[in-house]
Scaffold this motif. Sequence first.
Motif, PDB file in Angstrom:
ATOM      1  N   MET A   1       0.831  -1.188   0.000  1.00 13.81           N
ATOM      2  CA  MET A   1       0.000   0.000   0.000  1.00 13.81           C
ATOM      3  C   MET A   1       0.872   1.246   0.000  1.00 13.81           C
ATOM      4  SD  MET A   1      -3.338   0.466   0.107  1.00 13.81           S
ATOM      5  CE  MET A   1      -4.186   2.030  -0.116  1.00 13.81           C
TER       6      MET A   1
ATOM      7  N   LEU B   1      -4.245   7.215  -3.301  1.00 14.79           N
ATOM      8  CA  LEU B   1      -3.585   6.066  -2.671  1.00 14.79           C
ATOM      9  C   LEU B   1      -3.524   4.939  -3.689  1.00 14.79           C
ATOM     10  CD1 LEU B   1      -5.416   6.031   0.798  1.00 14.79           C
ATOM     11  CD2 LEU B   1      -3.488   7.439   0.028  1.00 14.79           C
TER      12      LEU B   1
ATOM     13  N   CYS C   1      -2.459   0.837  -4.739  1.00 12.93           N
ATOM     14  CA  CYS C   1      -2.133  -0.535  -4.340  1.00 12.93           C
ATOM     15  C   CYS C   1      -1.073  -1.043  -5.312  1.00 12.93           C
ATOM     16  CB  CYS C   1      -3.374  -1.419  -4.373  1.00 12.93           C
ATOM     17  SG  CYS C   1      -3.091  -3.090  -3.708  1.00 12.93           S
TER      18      CYS C   1
ATOM     19  N   PHE D   1      -9.993  -2.161  -1.688  1.00  9.79           N
ATOM     20  CA  PHE D   1      -9.397  -1.215  -0.739  1.00  9.79           C
ATOM     21  C   PHE D   1     -10.231  -1.193   0.536  1.00  9.79           C
ATOM     22  CE2 PHE D   1      -7.589   0.202  -4.692  1.00  9.79           C
ATOM     23  CZ  PHE D   1      -6.337   0.669  -4.354  1.00  9.79           C
TER      24      PHE D   1
ATOM     25  N   TYR E   1      -5.244   2.090   5.996  1.00  7.13           N
ATOM     26  CA  TYR E   1      -5.679   1.621   4.684  1.00  7.13           C
ATOM     27  C   TYR E   1      -4.875   0.376   4.308  1.00  7.13           C
ATOM     28  CZ  TYR E   1      -8.253   5.945   3.955  1.00  7.13           C
ATOM     29  OH  TYR E   1      -9.150   6.974   4.069  1.00  7.13           O
ATOM     30  N   LYS E   2      -5.563  -0.532   3.641  1.00  8.66           N
ATOM     31  CA  LYS E   2      -4.899  -1.708   3.092  1.00  8.66           C
ATOM     32  C   LYS E   2      -5.646  -2.128   1.834  1.00  8.66           C
ATOM     33  CE  LYS E   2      -7.566  -5.018   5.902  1.00  8.66           C
ATOM     34  NZ  LYS E   2      -7.481  -6.077   6.919  1.00  8.66           N
ATOM     35  N   CYS E   3      -4.995  -2.981   1.041  1.00 12.26           N
ATOM     36  CA  CYS E   3      -5.631  -3.465  -0.182  1.00 12.26           C
ATOM     37  C   CYS E   3      -5.425  -4.956  -0.318  1.00 12.26           C
ATOM     38  CB  CYS E   3      -5.082  -2.725  -1.410  1.00 12.26           C
ATOM     39  SG  CYS E   3      -3.299  -2.924  -1.655  1.00 12.26           S
TER      40      CYS E   3
ATOM     41  N   SER F   1      -2.152  -6.535   1.675  1.00  4.80           N
ATOM     42  CA  SER F   1      -1.025  -5.678   2.024  1.00  4.80           C
ATOM     43  C   SER F   1      -1.036  -5.370   3.519  1.00  4.80           C
ATOM     44  CB  SER F   1      -1.110  -4.371   1.240  1.00  4.80           C
ATOM     45  OG  SER F   1      -2.124  -3.548   1.792  1.00  4.80           O
TER      46      SER F   1
ATOM     47  N   SER G   1      -1.276  -2.846   6.679  1.00  5.37           N
ATOM     48  CA  SER G   1      -2.017  -1.608   6.877  1.00  5.37           C
ATOM     49  C   SER G   1      -1.050  -0.453   7.022  1.00  5.37           C
ATOM     50  CB  SER G   1      -2.909  -1.709   8.122  1.00  5.37           C
ATOM     51  OG  SER G   1      -3.916  -2.677   7.938  1.00  5.37           O
TER      52      SER G   1
END
Length: 555
Positions: free
Chosen positions: A447, A462, A464, A477, A505-507, A514, A516
């Motif tokens: 991320m 943002l 990924c 996301f 945030y993560k994907c 991913s 965070s």
Amino acid sequence: MAPCKMLHPLLFLSALIALAEQRSHTFRSPGPVESLLRLDQQLAGFEKRAKHTTHTKLAALFSDDAQVKYPFDTPTATLRPMRYEIPLGGNVTLSCFVDGSDNWTILWYRAATYGSKDEPMTEYEGKKAINVSQGGIYHCRGRSDSGSITHQSNAAIIEDTLPITAILTMKPNWTKIYMGETFTVRCDIQGGEGTYWSYDWRPKRFTTYYTTNERTFYNVGWEDNGDYQCRGKTDLSFTQWSNVIPVTVSFKLHPVLTVSPSWLSPGASVTLNCEVEYPSEGWSFSWYKAVPYYKITEEPYTYELLPDGSKTAQSPYIITGQTSTAAYVCRAERGSNYYYTYYSDPKFVWSADASSAASLTVGPVVQRLGYDFVKLTCKGNSSSWRVRKFPENGRPYCSNYWESGESVCTIDTTYSDDGVYWCESMLKEFSNAVNITLQDFYSGPLMDIPVDPVNEGTFVSLRCNLRRKKIFPNVAFYHNDKLIQNDSRDELNFLAVSKSDEGFYKCQYSGKESPSRYMTVKCDAAIYESANKKGRHWKWSVRRAAAAKQKRIFL
């Protein structure tokens, strides 16, 4: 009266040897005249062979029932064992024998101490083996039926055990010893006051000291490992062995420093704890601040003693009012010879102070030749900087070297090397710190989020970073673990980011997730003032710019 007949010297010597070859016996010595007549008669019979004899044995004649002995042919008695320690309440069997014949009567003798006279043990006369329970120096002889006596046997040194136990103590009173320390063992004999004692020590490889009941071992090493005991010795008696003290020698100690918290707000308090093995055994602690060292060929830090930080008790050391990133170490010591441990590894406390002397920025992840790289750049007012990482294990190792103007560290993200990165100056200044999580090239997405806080109301994108060829069409996301977008786009765009968009945030892509990452949104008063003046025209411009960028992305 006829004149005396002169004997040839060789004839006279042969006669004496002939007499010596006869069996020894005990006889009463005759008078002088009778002796001369008998001798003259015996010499006459040996005259013819006197010239041919080659014997060199001599006979010794004794008067008054003396014995005829053979000083060169006399056998010697042998005594076994030659040395023995009798345990408390025990005994030992001594055996005496004469080579070549069993027809000897054994005579026994004992000396109570070294240098004292042998006393006959008449109660044991005639016994070839005896049991004794008393210390002393024993000998034996053999006596034949004709009265001949053998040479004295070898000495059998028999030492007995007294009903007294030695007591061993150790100073200092811990048995876990580190290389370079010093310790002393002491042997005390209760109930043996007023007696001159010498001392034996175990392990046996150590030299016995006869004049003192203490032994001190300086600068100890591996050879000093072992189970220690002692006992007292006087004449031919020993005390019982003392208690056992096991001594274990280990490598020089590395203390472990912990800091709490490691991330803190400016002005907060920091608690330092220095941990060692066996913490209650006499340790005191010293506390230091680690500061950057300008000599790149040596250690990266030097240590400055903190106020009141010398030889404190075991209680934690507390620092109040810290406002910037700093590193700390500790060291422990104990014993009267001031044994020091190694310094602990440095531990850092990273401050969120916005007025750092420099700033560390993290560039976007770029791909070259199938590998991912990210560039860390440090900028500040100082002339020389270097980028550092904690912990320093693994890859990459951001350099110790000082660089002018700005310092750059390029990370190959193919290798997993998570850590905290920051930069520091030759003037002992620190930048902000960035906690970076990296993953293996094939392990999953990464991320991409701005490291620095973003201004509220601005456009933010943002991404990924898939890091592999797309196999499945959708990328998901999440914001604070809540799904907010799931389609073919690998970007998450905010036309005008707000405070509510702050968070983790993560994907997810191709079944892998991913780590965070946290995005910080801050309020910028200048932007709001500009927005109020421009009104709707400003908002339209922002939207148009965002739409144009998005259009370029999908071309």
